[in-house]
Design a protein around this motif. Structure first.
Motif, short mmCIF file in Angstrom:
data_model
loop_
_atom_site.label_atom_id
_atom_site.label_comp_id
_atom_site.label_asym_id
_atom_site.label_seq_id
_atom_site.Cartn_x
_atom_site.Cartn_y
_atom_site.Cartn_z
N ALA B 394 31.14 10.58 85.94
CA ALA B 394 30.84 12.04 85.63
C ALA B 394 31.91 12.64 85.09
CB ALA B 394 29.99 12.78 86.61
N THR B 395 31.94 13.36 84.01
CA THR B 395 32.98 14.47 83.56
C THR B 395 32.45 15.84 83.79
OG1 THR B 395 33.77 12.66 82.00
CG2 THR B 395 34.40 15.10 81.82
N ILE B 396 33.11 16.66 84.56
CA ILE B 396 32.59 17.91 84.97
C ILE B 396 33.44 18.98 84.96
CG2 ILE B 396 30.96 16.89 86.64
CD1 ILE B 396 33.21 17.73 89.12
N ALA B 397 33.29 20.25 85.10
CA ALA B 397 34.09 21.36 85.16
C ALA B 397 34.52 21.36 86.75
CB ALA B 397 33.11 22.69 84.61
N PRO B 398 35.77 22.04 86.74
CA PRO B 398 36.33 22.08 88.14
C PRO B 398 35.77 23.07 88.92
CG PRO B 398 37.84 23.11 86.63
CD PRO B 398 36.87 22.58 85.69
N THR B 399 34.56 22.83 89.29
CA THR B 399 33.73 24.01 90.26
C THR B 399 32.83 23.16 91.11
OG1 THR B 399 31.85 24.11 88.84
CG2 THR B 399 33.48 25.65 88.44
N LEU B 400 32.67 23.52 92.43
CA LEU B 400 31.66 23.16 93.21
C LEU B 400 30.18 22.80 92.74
CD1 LEU B 400 32.75 24.81 96.66
CD2 LEU B 400 33.08 22.59 96.03
N GLU B 401 29.90 23.62 92.06
CA GLU B 401 28.36 23.72 91.36
C GLU B 401 28.36 22.45 90.35
OE1 GLU B 401 27.74 27.06 89.08
OE2 GLU B 401 25.38 26.75 89.34
N SER B 402 29.37 22.69 89.40
CA SER B 402 29.28 21.45 88.53
C SER B 402 29.42 19.91 89.26
CB SER B 402 30.45 21.61 87.52
OG SER B 402 30.52 20.55 86.69
N PHE B 403 30.06 20.03 90.25
CA PHE B 403 30.31 18.58 91.19
C PHE B 403 28.97 18.46 91.68
CE2 PHE B 403 31.14 16.00 94.91
CZ PHE B 403 32.07 15.22 94.31
N GLY B 404 28.13 19.60 92.30
CA GLY B 404 27.08 19.10 92.77
C GLY B 404 25.98 18.84 91.98
N ASP B 405 25.79 19.53 90.59
CA ASP B 405 24.84 19.19 89.63
C ASP B 405 24.93 17.78 89.34
OD1 ASP B 405 24.18 21.76 89.95
OD2 ASP B 405 24.87 22.18 88.01
N ALA B 406 26.42 17.19 88.99
CA ALA B 406 26.69 15.97 88.36
C ALA B 406 26.30 14.64 89.39
CB ALA B 406 27.94 15.79 87.94
N LEU B 407 26.58 15.25 90.74
CA LEU B 407 26.61 13.93 91.69
C LEU B 407 25.78 14.12 92.93
CD1 LEU B 407 30.45 13.46 91.68
CD2 LEU B 407 28.94 11.88 90.89
N GLY B 408 24.97 15.18 93.02
CA GLY B 408 24.06 15.65 94.02
C GLY B 408 23.31 14.41 94.70
#
Lengths: 90, 420
Positions: B394-408
């Protein structure tokens, strides 16, 4: 006339010449004429059945004659034949 | 001093002195180094080898040149890795990977070049040259730099970027030829006649160069506790490596280094887009028809293999097999080896692994055999073949939320695997 390039291994037959001009309308005719002019080529280039030995590669203007018509490949004036040992590469 | 007794034509048997000769003057057959095996047997021992350097030079007694200071970057003695996870995916039993990606310039070519340039230097050559599909180019340029020799390397113009960079960086002369490898090879064979002062490692020094590949067999046997495997899978470009691997196991027996006479089935691997040997094997003929290569496995893209006959003979006489695989299967093979064993191979390694899989599925390689697959080049060399095939999850913004959304979802899977 066709220009024939001779590899170092066979230049003992041509008094050191690396290139000769030979007449012939096919690759086979030129190679037979080459043997006529400089005895010894035929036994080195051809096997018992008259085909090219398996480690002899012959090219007409950079193309392997096995992709053309082999020894029957027709020639037009000005083309170059190269005789190259197959044992190289890889 | 070496144990070479001379050179001999493999076709007509004529003898020659051990000089820079590769072709029989009479029939154009390839010349082969001949050794005094009795003399080798009288000096060589397992202990003598094991006390030697951790490189191909520990086997100097069985190589065609001895030198107190060889042209050496440390080629050889690469890992032999037990590959249980790959074996279980393929339904095989005891499987090993000979990881030749670990060589100094990332391929098995370091073995042959170290031998070739050591001999070339002894013969008085100052210039190292070659025709190459890439791996040899890298190795010749590097070893020539190491030896202080000039290098002249000829390659097809469309090679992978990394292989061009990995050659050019050493500062020698690099010539890109508008043509296929077979065109480059013919040009070099002709150049050899015009430039007899250049050591073309795979043309006029080929007789010595080719012997370096025997060290693959020597190492495999030593690393298996001085035992030969039952089956090896070797990629085929010119066919030289496969032929010499088969010879290597025989020589170990001949000089008394093995307790049991080896009976190694040797199988060959080719890419479908360049498979003259696999085609001849399948058709049951001796005639190897040259082809115009079209495959991503560029290091094996030799349409007119110089040692094709001998490779075919080694395969048939050993009871081995030969197969070819598509470019898609090559990419799958690269992924499979990386995923199961942590080894990143170049496209030629993908050919080997995909062929191993195919022959295992056909039953030509059996689960009761001890199998070794030769992985001969590093994946970084041909990384561009995987463009669009592998990439970030995944390519994400550097935020926890973005990480969780992409990889939850994936994180839950990974977590449950850890706790299970």
């Amino acid at each position: 006339m066709t220009t024939v390039r001779i590899p170092a291994q066979l230049r003992t037959l041509t008094a050191g010449a690396g290139e000769l001009s030979i007449d012939g309308s096919t690759v086979g005719e030129v190679l037979v004429a080459l043997d006529g002019a400089h005895a010894g080529f035929a036994e080195r280039l051809f096997d018992e059945s008259g085909g090219l030995r398996r480690f002899v590669n012959v090219f007409v203007d950079e193309e392997d004659v096995r992709f053309l018509d082999g020894l029957a490949t027709p020639l037009t004036p000005g083309q170059t034949i190269s005789i190259v040992p197959a044992v190289a590469g890889g | 001093m070496d144990f070479v007794s001379g050179l001999r034509c493999r076709e007509c048997g004529r003898g020659y002195p051990a000089e820079a000769l590769h072709v029989c003057d009479f029939c154009f057959g390839p010349l082969e180094v001949t050794y005094d095996y009795e003399k080798i047997a009288s000096v060589v021992t397992r202990e003598r080898i094991e006390a030697g350097p951790r490189s191909i030079w520990r086997y100097a007694d069985l190589l065609p040149v001895h030198d107190a200071a060889p042209v050496d970057l440390g080629a050889g003695f690469t890992p032999l890795v037990r590959a249980d996870r790959l074996a279980s995916e393929l339904g095989l039993g005891e499987l090993w990977i000979k990881d030749d990606t670990a060589n100094p310039t990332g391929s098995f070519k370091d073995r042959v070049v170290s031998v070739a340039l050591t001999k070339a230097r002894q013969l008085g050559f100052k210039v190292a040259a070659c025709a190459s599909t890439g791996n040899l180019a890298n190795s010749v340029a590097a070893h020539a730099a190491r030896a202080g020799m000039d290098s002249i390397v000829l390659i097809p113009h469309d090679l992978e970027r990394a292989k061009v960079t990995m050659t050019a960086v050493y500062g020698g002369t690099l010539v890109a030829v508008e043509g296929s490898y077979d065109d480059v090879n013919r040009l070099c064979a002709e150049l050899t006649s015009e430039q007899p002062d250049w050591a073309f490692v795979n043309v006029n020094v080929r007789t010595y160069y080719a012997e370096g590949s025997k060290t693959l067999a020597f190492e495999v046997a030593e690393q298996l506790g001085w035992q030969a495997p039952d089956h090896v899978v070797v990629p085929i470009g010119s066919g030289s490596q496969l032929t010499k691997v088969a010879k290597g196991f025989r020589e170990l027996w001949q000089v008394g280094l093995l307790d049991e006479e080896p009976s190694v089935r040797v199988s060959g691997a080719q890419a479908e887009g360049c498979s003259p040997v696999a085609t001849a094997f399948a058709e049951g003929t001796d005639a190897i028809r040259p082809v115009k290569p079209n495959t991503i496995a560029k290091s094996l893209a030799i349409g007119n293999p110089a040692d094709g006959w001998y490779a075919l003979d080694a395969i048939r006489s050993s009871g081995g097999s030969c197969a070819s695989v598509t470019d898609a299967e090559v990419l799958d093979g690269i992924g499979l080896l990386a995923r199961t064993e942590g080894i990143f191979a170049e496209t030629a390694g993908g050919v080997t692994i995909a062929t191993l899989a195919k022959l295992a599925a056909q039953g030509a390689i059996r689960a009761d055999e001890r199998v070794v697959a030769m992985v001969t080049g590093h994946g970084l060399k041909t990384a561009e073949a995987l463009t669009g095939v592998v990439g970030p999850t995944a390519t994400i913004a550097p935020t926890l939320e973005s990480f969780g959304d992409a990889l939850g979802d994936q994180l839950n899977t990974i977590r449950s695997q850890r706790s299970s």
